[in-house]
Design a protein around this motif. Structure first.
Motif, PDB file in Angstrom:
ATOM      1  N   LEU A 283       0.461  10.000  -3.598  1.00 60.76           N
ATOM      2  CA  LEU A 283      -0.593  10.995  -3.456  1.00 60.76           C
ATOM      3  C   LEU A 283      -0.001  12.322  -2.998  1.00 60.76           C
ATOM      4  O   LEU A 283       0.890  12.355  -2.151  1.00 60.76           O
ATOM      5  CB  LEU A 283      -1.635  10.531  -2.440  1.00 60.76           C
ATOM      6  CG  LEU A 283      -2.544   9.367  -2.836  1.00 60.76           C
ATOM      7  CD1 LEU A 283      -3.469   9.016  -1.678  1.00 60.76           C
ATOM      8  CD2 LEU A 283      -3.350   9.700  -4.076  1.00 60.76           C
ATOM      9  N   ALA A 284      -0.535  13.395  -3.562  1.00 59.30           N
ATOM     10  CA  ALA A 284      -0.128  14.742  -3.166  1.00 59.30           C
ATOM     11  C   ALA A 284      -1.373  15.557  -2.845  1.00 59.30           C
ATOM     12  O   ALA A 284      -2.498  15.149  -3.162  1.00 59.30           O
ATOM     13  CB  ALA A 284       0.661  15.411  -4.284  1.00 59.30           C
ATOM     14  N   ALA A 330      -9.647   2.745   0.606  1.00 61.96           N
ATOM     15  CA  ALA A 330      -8.804   3.008   1.774  1.00 61.96           C
ATOM     16  C   ALA A 330      -7.490   3.687   1.412  1.00 61.96           C
ATOM     17  O   ALA A 330      -6.924   4.422   2.226  1.00 61.96           O
ATOM     18  CB  ALA A 330      -8.529   1.701   2.514  1.00 61.96           C
ATOM     19  N   TYR A 331      -7.012   3.462   0.213  1.00 61.30           N
ATOM     20  CA  TYR A 331      -5.749   4.052  -0.241  1.00 61.30           C
ATOM     21  C   TYR A 331      -5.739   5.570  -0.026  1.00 61.30           C
ATOM     22  O   TYR A 331      -4.727   6.146   0.372  1.00 61.30           O
ATOM     23  CB  TYR A 331      -5.565   3.711  -1.718  1.00 61.30           C
ATOM     24  CG  TYR A 331      -4.309   4.235  -2.365  1.00 61.30           C
ATOM     25  CD1 TYR A 331      -3.099   3.553  -2.242  1.00 61.30           C
ATOM     26  CD2 TYR A 331      -4.331   5.394  -3.143  1.00 61.30           C
ATOM     27  CE1 TYR A 331      -1.954   4.015  -2.860  1.00 61.30           C
ATOM     28  CE2 TYR A 331      -3.184   5.855  -3.761  1.00 61.30           C
ATOM     29  CZ  TYR A 331      -1.999   5.169  -3.623  1.00 61.30           C
ATOM     30  OH  TYR A 331      -0.866   5.639  -4.227  1.00 61.30           O
ATOM     31  N   ARG A 510       4.259   1.085   1.205  1.00 59.92           N
ATOM     32  CA  ARG A 510       3.343   0.083   1.735  1.00 59.92           C
ATOM     33  C   ARG A 510       4.179  -1.130   2.136  1.00 59.92           C
ATOM     34  O   ARG A 510       5.353  -1.215   1.795  1.00 59.92           O
ATOM     35  CB  ARG A 510       2.308  -0.291   0.666  1.00 59.92           C
ATOM     36  CG  ARG A 510       1.281   0.805   0.391  1.00 59.92           C
ATOM     37  CD  ARG A 510       0.418   0.439  -0.809  1.00 59.92           C
ATOM     38  NE  ARG A 510       1.091   0.727  -2.066  1.00 59.92           N
ATOM     39  CZ  ARG A 510       0.712   0.227  -3.243  1.00 59.92           C
ATOM     40  NH1 ARG A 510      -0.298  -0.615  -3.300  1.00 59.92           N
ATOM     41  NH2 ARG A 510       1.364   0.548  -4.344  1.00 59.92           N
ATOM     42  N   PRO A 511       3.600  -2.100   2.851  1.00 64.70           N
ATOM     43  CA  PRO A 511       4.400  -3.247   3.294  1.00 64.70           C
ATOM     44  C   PRO A 511       5.046  -3.991   2.122  1.00 64.70           C
ATOM     45  O   PRO A 511       4.359  -4.355   1.167  1.00 64.70           O
ATOM     46  CB  PRO A 511       3.370  -4.135   4.006  1.00 64.70           C
ATOM     47  CG  PRO A 511       2.275  -3.213   4.402  1.00 64.70           C
ATOM     48  CD  PRO A 511       2.210  -2.173   3.335  1.00 64.70           C
ATOM     49  N   SER A 522      -9.373  -6.498   2.466  1.00 64.47           N
ATOM     50  CA  SER A 522     -10.130  -6.377   3.719  1.00 64.47           C
ATOM     51  C   SER A 522     -10.221  -4.931   4.194  1.00 64.47           C
ATOM     52  O   SER A 522     -11.140  -4.579   4.940  1.00 64.47           O
ATOM     53  CB  SER A 522      -9.469  -7.226   4.809  1.00 64.47           C
ATOM     54  OG  SER A 522      -8.093  -6.888   4.958  1.00 64.47           O
ATOM     55  N   PHE A 523      -9.301  -4.087   3.754  1.00 64.74           N
ATOM     56  CA  PHE A 523      -9.268  -2.690   4.205  1.00 64.74           C
ATOM     57  C   PHE A 523     -10.401  -1.876   3.566  1.00 64.74           C
ATOM     58  O   PHE A 523     -11.106  -1.117   4.245  1.00 64.74           O
ATOM     59  CB  PHE A 523      -7.912  -2.091   3.849  1.00 64.74           C
ATOM     60  CG  PHE A 523      -7.536  -0.842   4.622  1.00 64.74           C
ATOM     61  CD1 PHE A 523      -8.384  -0.271   5.557  1.00 64.74           C
ATOM     62  CD2 PHE A 523      -6.298  -0.229   4.405  1.00 64.74           C
ATOM     63  CE1 PHE A 523      -8.034   0.876   6.262  1.00 64.74           C
ATOM     64  CE2 PHE A 523      -5.931   0.915   5.094  1.00 64.74           C
ATOM     65  CZ  PHE A 523      -6.800   1.465   6.017  1.00 64.74           C
ATOM     66  N   ASP A 524     -10.612  -2.023   2.265  1.00 63.08           N
ATOM     67  CA  ASP A 524     -11.621  -1.219   1.573  1.00 63.08           C
ATOM     68  C   ASP A 524     -13.028  -1.403   2.144  1.00 63.08           C
ATOM     69  O   ASP A 524     -13.725  -0.406   2.410  1.00 63.08           O
ATOM     70  CB  ASP A 524     -11.614  -1.529   0.076  1.00 63.08           C
ATOM     71  CG  ASP A 524     -10.430  -0.911  -0.653  1.00 63.08           C
ATOM     72  OD1 ASP A 524      -9.760  -0.033  -0.071  1.00 63.08           O
ATOM     73  OD2 ASP A 524     -10.167  -1.300  -1.808  1.00 63.08           O
ATOM     74  N   PRO A 525     -13.511  -2.643   2.347  1.00 65.58           N
ATOM     75  CA  PRO A 525     -14.869  -2.787   2.899  1.00 65.58           C
ATOM     76  C   PRO A 525     -15.028  -2.167   4.290  1.00 65.58           C
ATOM     77  O   PRO A 525     -16.081  -1.596   4.592  1.00 65.58           O
ATOM     78  CB  PRO A 525     -15.059  -4.307   2.959  1.00 65.58           C
ATOM     79  CG  PRO A 525     -14.095  -4.865   1.976  1.00 65.58           C
ATOM     80  CD  PRO A 525     -12.912  -3.946   2.016  1.00 65.58           C
ATOM     81  N   GLU A 526     -13.986  -2.259   5.106  1.00 62.57           N
ATOM     82  CA  GLU A 526     -14.080  -1.703   6.461  1.00 62.57           C
ATOM     83  C   GLU A 526     -14.049  -0.179   6.442  1.00 62.57           C
ATOM     84  O   GLU A 526     -14.761   0.479   7.215  1.00 62.57           O
ATOM     85  CB  GLU A 526     -12.959  -2.253   7.342  1.00 62.57           C
ATOM     86  CG  GLU A 526     -13.036  -3.749   7.589  1.00 62.57           C
ATOM     87  CD  GLU A 526     -14.305  -4.172   8.317  1.00 62.57           C
ATOM     88  OE1 GLU A 526     -14.891  -3.330   9.056  1.00 62.57           O
ATOM     89  OE2 GLU A 526     -14.728  -5.325   8.143  1.00 62.57           O
ATOM     90  N   ILE A 527     -13.238   0.409   5.563  1.00 65.09           N
ATOM     91  CA  ILE A 527     -13.191   1.876   5.505  1.00 65.09           C
ATOM     92  C   ILE A 527     -14.517   2.409   4.972  1.00 65.09           C
ATOM     93  O   ILE A 527     -15.004   3.473   5.400  1.00 65.09           O
ATOM     94  CB  ILE A 527     -11.989   2.369   4.660  1.00 65.09           C
ATOM     95  CG1 ILE A 527     -11.539   3.771   5.128  1.00 65.09           C
ATOM     96  CG2 ILE A 527     -12.316   2.427   3.182  1.00 65.09           C
ATOM     97  CD1 ILE A 527     -10.853   3.797   6.453  1.00 65.09           C
TER      98      ILE A 527
END
Length: 554
Positions: A283-284, A330-331, A510-511, A522-527
């Motif tokens: 991303l820029a 979330a990305y 990323r990891p 799990s990240f997208d629903p929480e964000i």
């Protein structure tokens, strides 16, 4: 009584069909009779007990030229067999973990196994053998039919992908790519050139939709039917390697020093290298030069404070925005997380997503929207990406976070008829000078079961050469992974690609772990819950951290 132990299990291989029969102790099965029922079924595993008879019935292979029809697995109830202690086959949970679910009989759709009574057993066996007979007849008919098969279809006597080693004549490689069809124009030209230079190798290129490729390869490879070469998203590589589905490339990949560090890191896991980086991205900060200049900003913002000032100055809070942020994925929030000192999962598997820096980054993003009114509250998950790009293309937004994959679409917008109006800059730094942008991309890997590994790597080496990367980059707007490719004339003359190289220098991985491809589940629903106002940043990120620790077994 039927005993289930290794001493009475009889294995028989019929051509390419592996069959296991369990029979009465001290007796042998009548294989001639069994063969009549098996026909061309891929495989059958049976577990039979006199009084407890349970099953999972699931589809395995698609219809194809070879006549491969269905894979049947019959397993005993795990609780029953734990008491009997005579089960010598695979655990019933192994079948369920592959996604199989009961589709016939008394098994319910939840995946719970149920048992048949003695009265039901006789009726069921009649139906079972009737189905066997029908499938054998259909398989015989299909064996003589032509027609096309699905992606990764069977060839050369029914062996698929990596199993397709021809005897005599050129080697045929099956190559699965996740490129969009428009992107494959340049790829097909390169493959044609490769075949001209390597007369003994033919390449069967198959386009696999990106959203299906990960599961499709996992399923095919586990069944022994993977393609020779797979275009793997960077987060998939460690997962496939851990599962034993990829060939280690340590003895092949000798020129690693020419590759950018960030994309190369994704190819390495557990002390080995598993793929060769093909393209990369990050991303820029994309910005409208004219809009910023008219508002008194002659340079792009270099810090988050400057970014916030420009975003507020360029917004009217109604239909003109200084920034447009994708809040449903979330990305796109990772630049805020990293710029304020947060993280994801470090090399020691420590979860960092709910650290103070990560929380401050998300709080900063929320303040921009809710207090500074610098971007709209767009929570339409299905359309927010398109809405962001359209606002930028039409001049309703002055800045966005996006990657090189979007530039061709953006340049078609009315604001960028002059391509020089599109500015590309690294993500602004946070209060302590930290910054970061998520590195993505794809690499090329060899299926561990390929019969043509030497030829497969020859293809990979050709497609990842600096000349090939330069051609793909200039045609598709992608970023090369080789340092030397940026010295090629067509890359030096491409201002957009050169600008993105500066972005890559501050980008973050990323990891690089087998679980890396699952962290956004799990990240997208929480964000989304955070941006909707349903959760505070700390609460939502704590939930993400808990999910990640469970994923890592912590």
């Amino acid at each position: 009584m039927y005993r289930i132990d290794r001493k009475t299990a009889h294995a028989k291989k019929i051509g390419r069909i592996a069959v296991i029969f369990l029979h009465k102790k001290g007796k042998r099965p009548n294989l001639a009779v069994c063969k009549r029922f098996l026909g061309r079924i891929v495989s059958c595993r049976m577990v039979v007990h006199a009084r407890r008879f349970c099953r999972v019935f699931h589809s395995g292979q698609s219809l194809s030229r070879s006549g491969a029809i269905v894979c049947i697995s019959l397993y005993a109830d795990p609780q029953r067999w734990s008491k009997q202690r005579q089960f010598a086959g695979r655990a019933p949970s192994a079948a369920l973990s592959t996604g199989a679910s009961p589709e016939w009989g008394r098994g319910d759709t939840s995946g719970r196994l149920t048992c048949m009574s003695g009265r039901e057993r006789g009726t069921w066996m009649k139906r079972f053998f009737s189905i066997f007979t029908a499938m054998a007849l259909v398989g015989s008919l299909l064996a003589g039919c032509g027609g096309s098969s699905e992606a990764g279809g069977l060839q050369n006597g029914g062996q698929q992908g990596g199993q397709a080693q021809q005897t005599g004549g050129p080697v045929t490689l099956t190559f699965w790519t996740t490129m969009r069809e428009t992107e494959t124009v340049a790829l097909k030209e390169l493959i044609s050139q490769f075949e001209q230079e390597n007369k003994e190798i033919k390449v069967n290129l198959e386009l696999i939709p990106f959203g299906e490729a990960q599961n499709k390869f996992r399923t095919a490879a586990q069944a022994g039917n993977g393609p020779d070469v797979i275009r793997s998203e960077v987060a998939w590589t460690p997962e496939f390697a851990k599962m034993g589905l990829l060939e280690p490339l340590d003895s092949y990949f000798k020129d690693q020093d020419d590759f950018l560090e960030a994309p190369l890191s994704y190819s390495k896991w557990n002390g080995h290298v598993w793929s060769v980086p093909e393209v990369t991205d990050a991303l820029a900060l994309l910005y409208n030069k004219r809009m910023l200049k008219e508002a008194g900003f002659n340079e792009p913002p270099r810090t988050m404070d400057e970014f916030a000032a420009a975003a507020k100055a360029l917004s009217n809070g109604k239909d003109r925005w200084g920034f447009y942020h994708r809040q449903t994925e979330a990305y796109f929030s990772l630049p805020f997380v990293w710029s304020f000192g947060g993280g994801l999962i470090d090399d020691n598997l420590q979860v960092l997503i709910n650290t103070p820096g990560a929380v401050k980054g998300i709080e900063f993003a929320l303040k921009l929207r809710d207090q500074d009114h610098a971007y709209p509250k767009d929570l339409d998950a299905a359309n927010s990406y398109q809405n962001m790009n359209e606002a930028f293309k039409k001049g309703n937004a002055a800045m966005i976070f996006n990657g090189p994959w979007a530039t061709s679409d953006i340049l078609a917008g009315e604001q960028f008829r002059d391509p020089n109006n599109l500015g590309i800059a690294p993500i602004p730094a946070g209060p302590d000078g930290q910054t970061g942008s998520p590195v993505g991309g794809h690499s090329l890997a060899i299926y561990a079961g390929s019969k043509s590994k030497e030829a497969a790597y020859k293809l990979i080496a050709f497609l990842t050469s600096r000349e090939s990367q330069a051609k793909l980059a200039s045609k598709n707007g992608t970023l090369p992974t080789r340092r030397s490719a940026y010295d090629m004339p067509e890359i030096k003359e491409n201002r957009l690609i050169s600008d993105f190289k500066a972005v890559m220098e501050s980008a973050k991985n990323r990891p690089v772990i087998p679980e890396g491809g699952q962290i956004f589940a799990s990240f997208d629903p929480e964000i989304q819950a955070i941006y909707k106002g349903e959760k505070k940043p700390q609460e939502g990120l704590d939930a993400v951290a808990g999910a990640w620790k469970a994923l890592l077994g912590q």
